[in-house]
Scaffold this motif. Structure first.
Motif, mmCIF file in Angstrom:
data_model
loop_
_atom_site.group_PDB
_atom_site.id
_atom_site.type_symbol
_atom_site.label_atom_id
_atom_site.label_comp_id
_atom_site.label_asym_id
_atom_site.label_seq_id
_atom_site.Cartn_x
_atom_site.Cartn_y
_atom_site.Cartn_z
ATOM 1 N N ALA A 187 103.718 74.845 55.880
ATOM 2 C CA ALA A 187 105.090 75.195 55.501
ATOM 3 C C ALA A 187 105.304 76.703 55.507
ATOM 4 N N GLY A 188 104.235 77.470 55.400
ATOM 5 C CA GLY A 188 104.314 78.924 55.389
ATOM 6 C C GLY A 188 103.000 79.515 55.843
ATOM 7 N N PRO A 189 102.912 80.829 55.978
ATOM 8 C CA PRO A 189 101.657 81.446 56.410
ATOM 9 C C PRO A 189 100.544 81.241 55.385
ATOM 10 N N LEU A 190 99.327 81.275 55.861
ATOM 11 C CA LEU A 190 98.153 81.025 55.014
ATOM 12 C C LEU A 190 97.114 82.107 55.276
ATOM 13 N N ARG A 191 96.471 82.567 54.200
ATOM 14 C CA ARG A 191 95.356 83.501 54.319
ATOM 15 C C ARG A 191 94.121 82.871 53.688
ATOM 16 N N SER A 192 92.948 83.167 54.258
ATOM 17 C CA SER A 192 91.709 82.564 53.783
ATOM 18 C C SER A 192 90.598 83.597 53.784
ATOM 19 N N VAL A 193 89.592 83.332 52.953
ATOM 20 C CA VAL A 193 88.447 84.228 52.851
ATOM 21 C C VAL A 193 87.584 84.100 54.089
ATOM 22 N N PRO A 219 88.631 76.305 58.386
ATOM 23 C CA PRO A 219 87.312 76.674 58.911
ATOM 24 C C PRO A 219 86.885 78.071 58.487
ATOM 25 N N ALA A 220 85.567 78.301 58.476
ATOM 26 C CA ALA A 220 85.012 79.570 58.007
ATOM 27 C C ALA A 220 85.482 80.753 58.823
ATOM 28 N N GLU A 221 85.733 80.558 60.117
ATOM 29 C CA GLU A 221 86.110 81.677 60.982
ATOM 30 C C GLU A 221 87.593 82.031 60.900
ATOM 31 N N VAL A 222 88.378 81.237 60.186
ATOM 32 C CA VAL A 222 89.823 81.473 60.103
ATOM 33 C C VAL A 222 90.130 82.323 58.874
ATOM 34 N N THR A 223 90.877 83.413 59.089
ATOM 35 C CA THR A 223 91.294 84.254 57.966
ATOM 36 C C THR A 223 92.800 84.209 57.738
ATOM 37 N N ALA A 224 93.551 83.833 58.747
ATOM 38 C CA ALA A 224 95.008 83.755 58.605
ATOM 39 C C ALA A 224 95.572 82.756 59.594
ATOM 40 N N LEU A 225 96.633 82.056 59.156
ATOM 41 C CA LEU A 225 97.339 81.117 60.017
ATOM 42 C C LEU A 225 98.837 81.300 59.800
ATOM 43 N N PRO A 226 99.631 81.179 60.849
ATOM 44 C CA PRO A 226 101.076 81.349 60.702
ATOM 45 C C PRO A 226 101.761 80.066 60.258
ATOM 46 N N GLN A 227 102.992 80.192 59.814
ATOM 47 C CA GLN A 227 103.811 79.018 59.508
ATOM 48 C C GLN A 227 103.871 78.104 60.728
ATOM 49 N N GLY A 228 103.746 76.816 60.490
ATOM 50 C CA GLY A 228 103.806 75.846 61.557
ATOM 51 C C GLY A 228 102.478 75.518 62.195
ATOM 52 N N ALA A 229 101.424 76.309 61.895
ATOM 53 C CA ALA A 229 100.103 76.006 62.441
ATOM 54 C C ALA A 229 99.592 74.675 61.920
ATOM 55 N N ALA A 230 98.899 73.938 62.763
ATOM 56 C CA ALA A 230 98.354 72.646 62.366
ATOM 57 C C ALA A 230 97.061 72.848 61.573
ATOM 58 N N VAL A 231 96.957 72.173 60.428
ATOM 59 C CA VAL A 231 95.760 72.267 59.601
ATOM 60 C C VAL A 231 95.273 70.869 59.260
ATOM 61 N N ASP A 232 93.959 70.743 59.092
ATOM 62 C CA ASP A 232 93.374 69.474 58.662
ATOM 63 C C ASP A 232 93.562 69.338 57.152
#
Length: 396
Positions: free
Chosen positions: A332-338, A379-392
């Protein structure tokens, strides 16, 4: 145990719990059987229907008497549901009959009451009927000796209706896995206790017990064990005496000085290490007196996620429950991850089918977990995803 992938650790726990499949069956009364799982095929002991009976309120007739229409047949009596086997129906007559009532010998059709008209003690019928119309024959639903219910079926109300209709009073089901839940840590006290400095309510005991029950197992013991390995041993022994076939613990598996689970179980061959996930990295498993022990971290979010990922799938399978939904959904919105660590972020489904995060990554954020209805697997290699990106996602 070196750092291990989530899927690999899930496979290890599944193998640890595999012997739980080989347990004795038990008969339970139908009144207590909802939600239980059939141990084997259930054969019908009788024909259903048991006897020829009427499908409608109306008149039992001989179809041959309806060849010339309209016809006026004298009504020679009435048969109510629950009546004993009636006398044979004479040719050229009709008998009033209620739904479920036994059809007399000689009658081979029932004319619905709405298709008739009474005239001076006789019934007028203007439409012909074929032999067998609105007559339920014995065994037309199921024959005696046929499979009424398959093995491995989770019993719902419709299944109990079939069992009761077949005149059964109980059913053989798989025995439920009996589970004990143990929380460790001197800082923990039962919820509702006045909180002195340094004391915390035990959230894991109530939460893991509830999650265990929801997964189709029976909770036989819930205990606080402090930080003393000797006390923990006594708690384990009590759990086994209570019939526990599986022990779940929270806390006590880190590298500190007061880690009772580690101190008790490592000398007995426990595997203690780290799973490549956050939260919930520290994990351990062992056998104590032959009983599998699965050990979660102490933070409530970590223990709940660990149960959902590693133990719940096995218990749900044993209870014939549907697996938790795993699917791909848009953000629904952007996501940030460690960076460098696989994250299981707490999220919830929005009205348009997308998902949003509801809390940070911390393992102490119990209010955030309460607001979530799914996990977002990053996933461990992902640090950011934009709105609309598909996630498990994994539904909680």
């Amino acid at each position: 145990m070196h750092r291990i992938a989530v899927e690999d650790y899930a496979a290890i726990i599944r193998e640890l719990l595999e012997p739980l499949r080989n347990r004795l069956d038990e008969p339970v009364p139908l009144a207590l059987a909802a939600g239980r799982v059939t141990a084997g095929e259930v054969l019908s002991p009788i024909d259903l229907p048991i006897f020829r009976n009427s499908q409608m309120d109306g008149y039992a007739v001989r179809a041959a008497d309806l060849r010339e229409l309209p016809v006026l047949l004298p009504v020679v009596g009435e048969i109510a549901a629950g009546a004993r086997a009636p006398d044979a129906l004479p040719a050229g007559s009709a008998v009033a009959i209620m739904t479920g009532a036994p059809v007399p010998r000689g009658a081979d059709a029932v004319v619905p009451i709405e298709d008739t008209r009474m005239i001076d003690g006789s019934v007028e019928i203007a439409r012909g009927r074929e032999a067998g119309e609105f007559v339920r024959e014995p065994g037309s639903d199921i024959s005696a000796g046929a499979v009424l219910l398959p093995a491995g079926l989770r019993l719902a109300s419709r299944h109990l209706a079939a069992l009761a209709a077949a005149n059964l009073i109980d059913v053989a089901v798989r025995s439920r896995v009996r589970v004990a839940v143990v929380s460790t840590g001197n800082e923990l006290v039962p919820p509702g206790t006045p909180l002195d400095s340094g004391r915390l309510p035990d959230a894991n005991g109530i939460a893991l017990a509830a999650a265990t029950s929801a997964a189709g197992a029976d909770v036989v013991d819930v205990q606080l064990a402090g930080d003393d390995p000797a006390r923990l041993r006594a708690v384990f022994d009590r759990a086994i005496a209570s019939g526990a076939e599986l022990i779940l613990t929270s806390g006590g598996i880190s590298m500190g000085a007061h880690e009772p689970v580690r101190q008790l179980l490592e000398p007995l061959g426990a595997t203690v290490g780290t799973v490549d996930m956050q939260p919930g990295g520290p994990q351990a498993y062992a056998r104590y007196r032959g009983i599998p022990v699965v050990c979660f971290p102490g933070n409530p979010v970590s223990s709940q996620l660990s149960f959902a990922l590693f133990v719940a799938p096995v218990l749900r399978e044993l209870a014939a429950q549907t697996p938790a939904v795993r699917t791909t959904r848009p953000l629904a919105g952007p996501l940030r991850s460690v960076a460098g660590r696989r994250q299981f972020l707490r999220g919830r489904l929005t009205g348009d089918g997308s998902v949003e995060t509801v809390a940070g990554p911390g393992s102490h954020l119990v209010a955030g977990l309460a607001a979530a209805d799914l996990l977002i697997d990053v996933p461990a290699e992902v640090t950011a995803l934009p709105q609309g990106a598909a996630v498990d996602t994994v539904d909680l």
